[in-house]
Design a protein around this motif. Structure first.
Motif, PDB file in Angstrom:
ATOM      1  N   ARG A 121       0.835  -1.194   0.000  1.00 47.75           N
ATOM      2  CA  ARG A 121       0.000   0.000   0.000  1.00 47.75           C
ATOM      3  C   ARG A 121       0.873   1.248   0.000  1.00 47.75           C
ATOM      4  NH1 ARG A 121      -4.590   1.202   4.556  1.00 47.75           N
ATOM      5  NH2 ARG A 121      -5.647   2.747   3.304  1.00 47.75           N
ATOM      6  N   ASP A 138       3.060   4.078 -12.600  1.00 53.18           N
ATOM      7  CA  ASP A 138       1.720   3.824 -12.061  1.00 53.18           C
ATOM      8  C   ASP A 138       1.149   2.541 -12.680  1.00 53.18           C
ATOM      9  OD1 ASP A 138      -0.543   4.635 -10.417  1.00 53.18           O
ATOM     10  OD2 ASP A 138      -1.582   4.985 -12.313  1.00 53.18           O
ATOM     11  N   LEU A 139       1.366   2.362 -13.990  1.00 50.50           N
ATOM     12  CA  LEU A 139       0.875   1.149 -14.653  1.00 50.50           C
ATOM     13  C   LEU A 139       1.580  -0.090 -14.104  1.00 50.50           C
ATOM     14  CD1 LEU A 139       0.736   2.505 -18.317  1.00 50.50           C
ATOM     15  CD2 LEU A 139      -1.217   1.994 -16.836  1.00 50.50           C
ATOM     16  N   GLU A 140       2.870   0.073 -13.756  1.00 50.75           N
ATOM     17  CA  GLU A 140       3.613  -1.067 -13.216  1.00 50.75           C
ATOM     18  C   GLU A 140       3.123  -1.463 -11.828  1.00 50.75           C
ATOM     19  OE1 GLU A 140       7.894  -0.808 -13.082  1.00 50.75           O
ATOM     20  OE2 GLU A 140       8.003   0.059 -15.079  1.00 50.75           O
ATOM     21  N   VAL A 200       0.146  -0.290  -9.960  1.00 52.04           N
ATOM     22  CA  VAL A 200      -1.219  -0.127  -9.460  1.00 52.04           C
ATOM     23  C   VAL A 200      -1.810  -1.440  -8.946  1.00 52.04           C
ATOM     24  CG1 VAL A 200      -2.222  -0.267 -11.805  1.00 52.04           C
ATOM     25  CG2 VAL A 200      -3.494   0.847  -9.975  1.00 52.04           C
ATOM     26  N   ARG A 201      -1.467  -2.544  -9.578  1.00 51.68           N
ATOM     27  CA  ARG A 201      -2.042  -3.823  -9.119  1.00 51.68           C
ATOM     28  C   ARG A 201      -1.284  -4.402  -7.938  1.00 51.68           C
ATOM     29  NH1 ARG A 201      -3.965  -6.365 -14.801  1.00 51.68           N
ATOM     30  NH2 ARG A 201      -5.764  -5.020 -15.000  1.00 51.68           N
ATOM     31  N   ARG A 202      -0.240  -3.684  -7.497  1.00 47.24           N
ATOM     32  CA  ARG A 202       0.481  -4.126  -6.294  1.00 47.24           C
ATOM     33  C   ARG A 202       0.174  -3.193  -5.128  1.00 47.24           C
ATOM     34  NH1 ARG A 202       6.456  -4.816  -8.500  1.00 47.24           N
ATOM     35  NH2 ARG A 202       6.828  -5.974  -6.589  1.00 47.24           N
ATOM     36  N   GLY A 203      -0.843  -2.341  -5.318  1.00 40.92           N
ATOM     37  CA  GLY A 203      -1.321  -1.519  -4.209  1.00 40.92           C
ATOM     38  C   GLY A 203      -0.671  -0.156  -4.087  1.00 40.92           C
ATOM     39  N   ARG A 206       0.123   3.538  -5.811  1.00 41.50           N
ATOM     40  CA  ARG A 206      -0.250   4.459  -6.883  1.00 41.50           C
ATOM     41  C   ARG A 206       0.855   5.491  -7.098  1.00 41.50           C
ATOM     42  NH1 ARG A 206      -5.328   4.478  -9.063  1.00 41.50           N
ATOM     43  NH2 ARG A 206      -4.103   5.394 -10.745  1.00 41.50           N
TER      44      ARG A 206
END
Ligand SMILES: NC(=O)c1ccc[n+]([C@@H]2O[C@H](COP(=O)([O-])OP(=O)(O)OC[C@H]3O[C@@H](n4cnc5c(N)ncnc54)[C@H](OP(=O)(O)O)[C@@H]3O)[C@@H](O)[C@H]2O)c1
Length: 279
Positions: free
Chosen positions: A143, A179-181, A183-186, A188
């Motif tokens: 996060r 951010d694209l790298e 975002v799916r790891r929490g 931003r």
């Protein structure tokens, strides 16, 4: 390390830890004060220890929590040192605001050899180094948020600010891709891009007047106050986005300006230099 910031009554980021660079004055100090009002615990970083301590005291007397670290971010060991102190002073590291920056207004061919490289390092290399050093902490937590202070010059590069404009355009590209790298790891990543803000940026006595400075002198009300940028940063915590223009109306007008580029560029073209080093 204690728990990450959780929902709380009215202040969901209370207790979250943030590093804010360039926090000794201007936009960075305004961001620090605004985050402190959200209950965020701060590590303020810049070179000038006295000015940092003034901002730190202001935050403390308003009931906030802030530590200060006097550090030149262009030093090779700076990123590791900042992250080390952040680990010691922030219980729940969550946010990195890469805000420190410099601007020298001068024709590129008139700048002393290598001098402009300091601007590249301060505005681009140093924030990337700090992000690289801090990311493992955020990724471990699953996060976090990294925010860069970019500039409207990413869209509308200005004469005499070629190096500055280049660093800000690069920050936008870097921020969007990262951010694209992540975002799916929490985690931003956002870039805040203000137009002209009333601060000390580029006001060193040796500087020639930058186009934005001239505009602010001719149209004093066109300059934003640093607090407007700070509000945008706080809003980003609640509604993360890759790029935010400040003021938001700039998002619409930059489209029109880009369409009018062939005409506008003629207006911005510099005349050939006359005698003297600052022409
Ligand atoms: N003002 C504008 O019109 C405008 C518009 C768009 C974007 N921005 C961006 O906003 C950011 C903040 O600028 P500002 O307008 O608030 O300017 P400012 O008042 O000159 O503040 C710059 C901050 O960066 C710090 N800094 C500079 N070099 C540093 C270094 N090597 N190591 C550590 N800290 C350093 C300064 O602190 P020390 O001198 O104490 O180190 C100061 O706290 C910059 O990234 C700038 O490009 C400004």
């Amino acid at each position: 390390m204690s728990s990450l910031p959780g929902p709380g009554p009215g202040r969901p980021f209370a207790g979250a830890g943030a590093i804010v660079t360039g926090a000794s004055r201007g936009i960075g100090a305004a961001i620090a004060r605004a985050l402190a009002r959200e209950g965020v615990h701060l590590l303020l970083v810049a070179r000038n220890a006295d000015r940092l301590s003034t901002v730190q005291s202001e935050i403390a007397s308003a009931g906030g929590t802030a530590a200060a670290l006097a550090q030149d971010l262009t030093a090779p060991e700076a990123a590791e040192r900042v992250v080390q102190v952040a680990r010691e002073r922030l219980e729940a590291p969550y946010l990195l605001v890469n805000n420190a920056g410099i601007a020298t207004a001068q024709r590129f061919d008139r700048r002393p050899p290598g001098e402009w490289e300091q601007e590249l390092v301060t505005n681009l290399v140093a924030p990337l180094r700090l992000t690289y050093a801090f990311l493992p902490t955020l990724l471990r937590a699953g996060r976090g948020h990294v925010i860069f202070t970019g500039s409207a010059t990413a869209d509308r590069p200005l004469p005499r600010l070629a190096v500055y404009s280049a660093t800000k355009a690069a920050l936008r590209g870097f921020g969007r891709a990262l951010d694209l790298e992540l975002v799916r790891r929490g985690v931003r990543v956002s870039v805040v891009e203000p137009v002209y803000v009333r601060t000390e940026l580029g006001r060193r006595p040796t500087d020639v007047e930058a186009p934005l400075e001239r505009r602010a002198r001719e149209h004093p009300r066109s300059a934003l106050e640093p607090e407007v940028v700070a509000c945008a940063v706080v809003r980003l915590l609640y509604h993360p986005r890759p790029v935010v223009h400040v003021p938001w109306t700039w998002a619409a007008s930059r489209g029109a300006l880009n369409a009018l580029d062939p005409i506008l560029q003629r207006r911005w073209r510099l005349p050939p230099p006359t005698a003297g080093p600052s022409a």
